[in-house]
Design an enzyme around this catalytic site. Sequence first.
Site, PDB file in Angstrom:
ATOM      1  N   GLY A 131       0.623  -1.084  -0.374  1.00 45.52           N
ATOM      2  CA  GLY A 131      -0.265  -0.045   0.067  1.00 45.52           C
ATOM      3  C   GLY A 131       0.762   1.322  -0.079  1.00 45.52           C
ATOM      4  O   GLY A 131       1.642   1.208  -1.319  1.00 45.52           O
ATOM      5  N   GLU A 363      -4.002   7.701  -2.895  1.00 41.16           N
ATOM      6  CA  GLU A 363      -3.105   8.546  -3.313  1.00 41.16           C
ATOM      7  C   GLU A 363      -2.238   9.065  -2.450  1.00 41.16           C
ATOM      8  O   GLU A 363      -1.713  10.178  -2.274  1.00 41.16           O
ATOM      9  CB  GLU A 363      -3.946   9.708  -4.256  1.00 41.16           C
ATOM     10  CG  GLU A 363      -5.126   9.524  -5.354  1.00 41.16           C
ATOM     11  CD  GLU A 363      -4.321   9.315  -6.665  1.00 41.16           C
ATOM     12  OE1 GLU A 363      -4.636   9.163  -7.557  1.00 41.16           O
ATOM     13  OE2 GLU A 363      -2.776   9.062  -6.734  1.00 41.16           O
ATOM     14  N   THR A 365      -1.326   8.231   2.032  1.00 39.60           N
ATOM     15  CA  THR A 365      -2.426   8.450   3.138  1.00 39.60           C
ATOM     16  C   THR A 365      -1.855  10.020   3.460  1.00 39.60           C
ATOM     17  O   THR A 365      -0.295  10.104   3.430  1.00 39.60           O
ATOM     18  CB  THR A 365      -2.189   7.351   4.080  1.00 39.60           C
ATOM     19  OG1 THR A 365      -0.329   7.258   4.500  1.00 39.60           O
ATOM     20  CG2 THR A 365      -2.464   5.443   3.654  1.00 39.60           C
TER      21      THR A 365
END
Lengths: 383, 266, 334
Positions: A131, A363, A365
């Site tokens: 992520g 886009e 964190t």
Amino acid sequence: MQLNPCAKHKLVRDSVRHFAETELAPIAAEIDRKAVFPVDVIGKMKALNYFGLQVPKEFGGAALDSVSSAIIVEEISRICAAVGLCVTVHNGVAVYPFLQFATKEQKKQYLPKLASGEFIGAFSLTEANAGSDSASVETTAVKKNQAYVLNGTKIFVTNGGICDLALIFALTGFEPGSPQSSVFIIESKYPGFLRGELEDLCGMRANPVSSLFLEDCCVPEKNLLGKIGDGMKIGLATLDNGRIGVAAQALGIAQGAFEAAVKYAKERQQFKKPIASLQTIQNYIAEMATEIAAARLLLYRACSLKDEGASFGCEASMAKLYCSTVASKVTSLTVQIHGGYGYSKEYDVERYFRDAKVTEIYEGTSEIQRMVIARSILSQLIL
Amino acid sequence: MVTELPWDEKAGTLRRDLAAGMMNPACKHALEAALQIKERFSAKITTVTMGPPASEEVLREALALGADEAILICDRLLAGSDTFATSLVLKEAIKKKCPKFDLILCGAYTADSETAQVGPQLAEELDLPAAAYVEKLEISGRTLRVRRMVDNFRETLEMEFPALVTVSMENYKPRYAKLSGLDDAFCGNEIKTLDTASLGIKAASMEKKGSRTKVRKVFLRKAQKGNVLLQGAASNVVNEFLDKYQRKIGTVIGKSIEEKKLDDKK
Amino acid sequence: MTRNRKKSIWVFGDYRNYYQNRVTLQLIARAVALAKIIEAEVCALIFGHEIDEWIMEYTAHGADRILAIDDPALKSYSTEKYLAIIEALAKERNPEIILIGATDFGREFAPRLAKRLKTGLSADCVGLDITDDGLLLQIAPSFCGNMLAEIVTEFHRPQMATVRPGTFKEIPHDYERKAIVERLPLMNNLPKSRVRLIEYERSVEKEHTIENASVIVCGGRGMGNREKFKKLQELAKLLGGDVGATRPVVYAGWAEHGVLVGQAGKHIKPKILFSFGISGAIQHTAGLGEADFIVAINKNPQATMMKMADVAVVGDASDVLNNLIKELKKRIRE
């Protein structure tokens, strides 16, 4: 940076607002409730160049500047954040890499279709284990004859459920300690490209977010974007740009919620007077107004820098960080000001509250944004 | 006072009322009709507006939608003109800037209390055959055929160019501006600005040939009826209202709306 | 042609929709009142073919003189022909005032005529009077809608005004009345019409609509949004009536242009008019002259519409509507 909008930006804002209020407002609540992508309205938007905002005219685009582009996303999101998301992801992180990194042939082949909306684009970086740690992608791309064979799974792909084209980040170099990634242009019609189920999300529900599965998906070698190993470079540059789009979205959501809050405060009577006459409510309104104004300036500063050709990454991060934070705060306060009605689906404000939250997550964190900003400042020789 | 005219054809024009902030809705329909003609016959559309400098906004909007040229007539002398004067000024501008027009289109009425006079008066100034409240236009060579609904009569009329029509809001639903058009509206599109001097109109002649009517007073309307005021929670107020007027309403609608009393025995 | 010819007020005979649209009779009535003040005669103009019926009607309803031209060439209305005829007549007879009904035709014809005669025109007047200095006082809506303007045409003649149907009340007919009827010949240099009428037909579809409704439920911006506005239809249905809308509502796309009520819209004469969330701009209220009983619902008790109503209900329009529907459903019995 111009503090007062020029005539052109005013016309852009008025035109998009007119479209959003007429076409999106009547359906925004329903498509959120049913989590259904509004194909008809999107079709109208395609015809009006909403999918080629900054694409040059020669490829059928609207050739607009970044400020105009942000205004457009803001105005759409003020009414319907899910559609704003579709537009900003397509333009900001699917089309943008083409404009920056594609070869002449790739531009000729794909930009007209992207600009007209015939192809809706998606940007697939995120994976289950990658992520914020985007360097840890596990999707692989192995060269075989004149093609690359891709295997892997991408998750939380915005526009994933309907995209015709996706930019996939995959590992092409497997040296332990120095992974090397590259970007591939994949058309959804390629065998081995599969879509997962649509995600059931808290907000932005009308946007078709899904996983993408690549199972021995063959991609012609001419579909490599940039050079082998450019993955990081393209990724970072694209995310810089994407941040502006998300900031614009968040600002639009905040603005829409804020307007509802003010209207309600003026109309709602308790203790025989409008709640807008109560000091606490006035404090809230003052804070929201000020923070939205500050967010607006941050966003449009980043856009102006980008239009001037200056480096804008740090400013874009600041805008994304601040606009998303403000959006969450303003939407929460708006629900609060609406009291019980704010919690009910009969009013739109709870949707804004749900939509706002994700702007602090995708886009990059808010935590990542802080990292980007800090690194930028600390790496400067002179402040 | 500003009015809006869209015009067209191989010249077209458009004008606008500033107070609305954007183009007067009826004129949007007229411009849409002009754009559809342009799509079929490759025409040139010139839009014209008379008003304060901010009226430029509306011309830009027209350019973004697809008009080719824009003219702004702006002069302090013209402020407060009535339609008589306005149509005169427009005529001068048209004769000077696009005298070879084929068709002039105007919105049938404006959003403020302007009363749809400019179109017919301009037609008279330019001595043109004209039709108002047009719903559909068809062009064949130099012949214009229009369909309209006036006073419950559906009419089909024909006339030759040059002509003038005012376009109703029944048809020609205005299109949205394409985003690429927004860029076009500002790049390489000069808006020509004219004042009374460039039109050859002198202050004295405006006095003489200009406005014929004069506003002597403007005032707020007075309330007309003494009336009954009901207020309170919605459900209470509704019950009070129905109780008081149930007979009156019942008579008009032909049904009884008297509340059933709880101790009614049947 | 005597030098001391009495002043005359001309009323254009718009007879096309006679039985629905009595505007000419209404204007004759007002002209009669004005004529008393400036010592003028009221003269109705009728140009057409086989017009005896209208001559009789206008005489019965108050005209002192009729200027009639009866010719097959005038069988259909023609702006161009009328312009030429009136221009010639006006030059000869110098009318003091010309009044034209603001029907669709009148609103297109009157401004052109005013230009032809090089005189001023006030359109959509809500009132006509005579000033102290003997001028026609034209009372018309001003920009904002809540203001009225008093307008005069000081130096030019004739003074012209158009007036919407329903603004004035006609004089009851008296078939014993007599008027001076001048049957004039059609001028022989009548210009050929540049606008050719190809076909026309009376539009039947609009016969039974809001214009004939005895109950009208009208909504304005105070309804809030399109969904809430659409609920008015439920009330209208319960009461066997029709829904009407104000101009801002039509522009916002909540209702079709066909149900616009007001000066520029449909001419209504309901027995009961419900006015939900309407502030009362003149463009709307000027069209309500013939409503018998008006119930206005608005958050603001000071709104013009509230002052005009017979019953003013203070509250949120949408809330009151919902409650009213609920209550009526409970109460309505055949």
